[in-house]
Design a protein around this motif. Sequence first.
Motif, PDB file in Angstrom:
ATOM      1  N   GLN A  75     -72.369  -8.061  55.646  1.00 36.61           N
ATOM      2  CA  GLN A  75     -73.622  -8.818  55.620  1.00 36.61           C
ATOM      3  C   GLN A  75     -73.833  -9.533  56.961  1.00 36.61           C
ATOM      4  O   GLN A  75     -74.914  -9.469  57.559  1.00 36.61           O
ATOM      5  CB  GLN A  75     -73.601  -9.866  54.476  1.00 36.61           C
ATOM      6  N   LEU A  76     -72.789 -10.212  57.432  1.00 30.20           N
ATOM      7  CA  LEU A  76     -72.873 -10.939  58.708  1.00 30.20           C
ATOM      8  C   LEU A  76     -73.116  -9.993  59.882  1.00 30.20           C
ATOM      9  O   LEU A  76     -73.938 -10.270  60.759  1.00 30.20           O
ATOM     10  CB  LEU A  76     -71.599 -11.749  58.944  1.00 30.20           C
ATOM     11  N   ALA A  78     -74.371  -6.951  59.793  1.00 36.50           N
ATOM     12  CA  ALA A  78     -75.695  -6.333  59.686  1.00 36.50           C
ATOM     13  C   ALA A  78     -76.748  -7.253  60.283  1.00 36.50           C
ATOM     14  O   ALA A  78     -77.637  -6.812  61.021  1.00 36.50           O
ATOM     15  CB  ALA A  78     -76.012  -6.023  58.226  1.00 36.50           C
ATOM     16  N   LYS A  79     -76.609  -8.525  60.003  1.00 44.99           N
ATOM     17  CA  LYS A  79     -77.560  -9.495  60.551  1.00 44.99           C
ATOM     18  C   LYS A  79     -77.424  -9.552  62.076  1.00 44.99           C
ATOM     19  O   LYS A  79     -78.412  -9.542  62.802  1.00 44.99           O
ATOM     20  CB  LYS A  79     -77.307 -10.879  59.949  1.00 44.99           C
ATOM     21  N   LYS A  80     -76.172  -9.557  62.552  1.00 44.94           N
ATOM     22  CA  LYS A  80     -75.914  -9.600  63.996  1.00 44.94           C
ATOM     23  C   LYS A  80     -76.541  -8.410  64.715  1.00 44.94           C
ATOM     24  O   LYS A  80     -77.111  -8.563  65.793  1.00 44.94           O
ATOM     25  CB  LYS A  80     -74.401  -9.615  64.254  1.00 44.94           C
ATOM     26  N   ASP A  82     -78.917  -6.426  63.516  1.00 50.92           N
ATOM     27  CA  ASP A  82     -80.259  -6.134  62.988  1.00 50.92           C
ATOM     28  C   ASP A  82     -80.279  -4.795  62.246  1.00 50.92           C
ATOM     29  O   ASP A  82     -81.109  -3.928  62.492  1.00 50.92           O
ATOM     30  CB  ASP A  82     -81.305  -6.157  64.120  1.00 50.92           C
ATOM     31  N   SER A  84     -79.074  -2.848  58.208  1.00 49.84           N
ATOM     32  CA  SER A  84     -78.838  -3.065  56.785  1.00 49.84           C
ATOM     33  C   SER A  84     -77.334  -3.043  56.544  1.00 49.84           C
ATOM     34  O   SER A  84     -76.621  -2.248  57.169  1.00 49.84           O
ATOM     35  CB  SER A  84     -79.515  -1.957  55.983  1.00 49.84           C
ATOM     36  N   PRO A  85     -76.815  -3.863  55.629  1.00 48.11           N
ATOM     37  CA  PRO A  85     -75.376  -3.823  55.330  1.00 48.11           C
ATOM     38  C   PRO A  85     -74.906  -2.452  54.853  1.00 48.11           C
ATOM     39  O   PRO A  85     -73.730  -2.121  54.971  1.00 48.11           O
ATOM     40  CB  PRO A  85     -75.205  -4.857  54.221  1.00 48.11           C
TER      41      PRO A  85
END
Length: 108
Positions: A75-76, A78-80, A82, A84-85
């Motif tokens: 999750q982290l 994927a955010k970093k 940009d 999807s997990p």
Amino acid sequence: MARKIPEKWESSLKAVKAVQVAFDMDEKIQLAIRKEALDAGFSPSDQIRDILGLPTNKRPKRPRLTVSLAPADYQLLAKKYDLSPDQQLEIKKRLMDDLVNHVNNNDK
């Protein structure tokens, strides 16, 4: 009557009988042995076997680094990145790029 071990398992029989021994020793000693192993291209376990005069596996091991990633880590990341997990393969590619860039930037 004793059960016969399948032929394909016979080569693993020795490994099954082996007992892992853990060493709790001074951090300085552990670090020195790990460094010696790295310099010799050995695993720490093979380095300990070499120091003790025990035979080591002479076959080269596939050099790789590992890290365990929990779903929260994906999750982290994927955010970093940009992403999807669910894009775990792409996340892995980005991680490898980050590691290579880290080493290249520190070598300068």
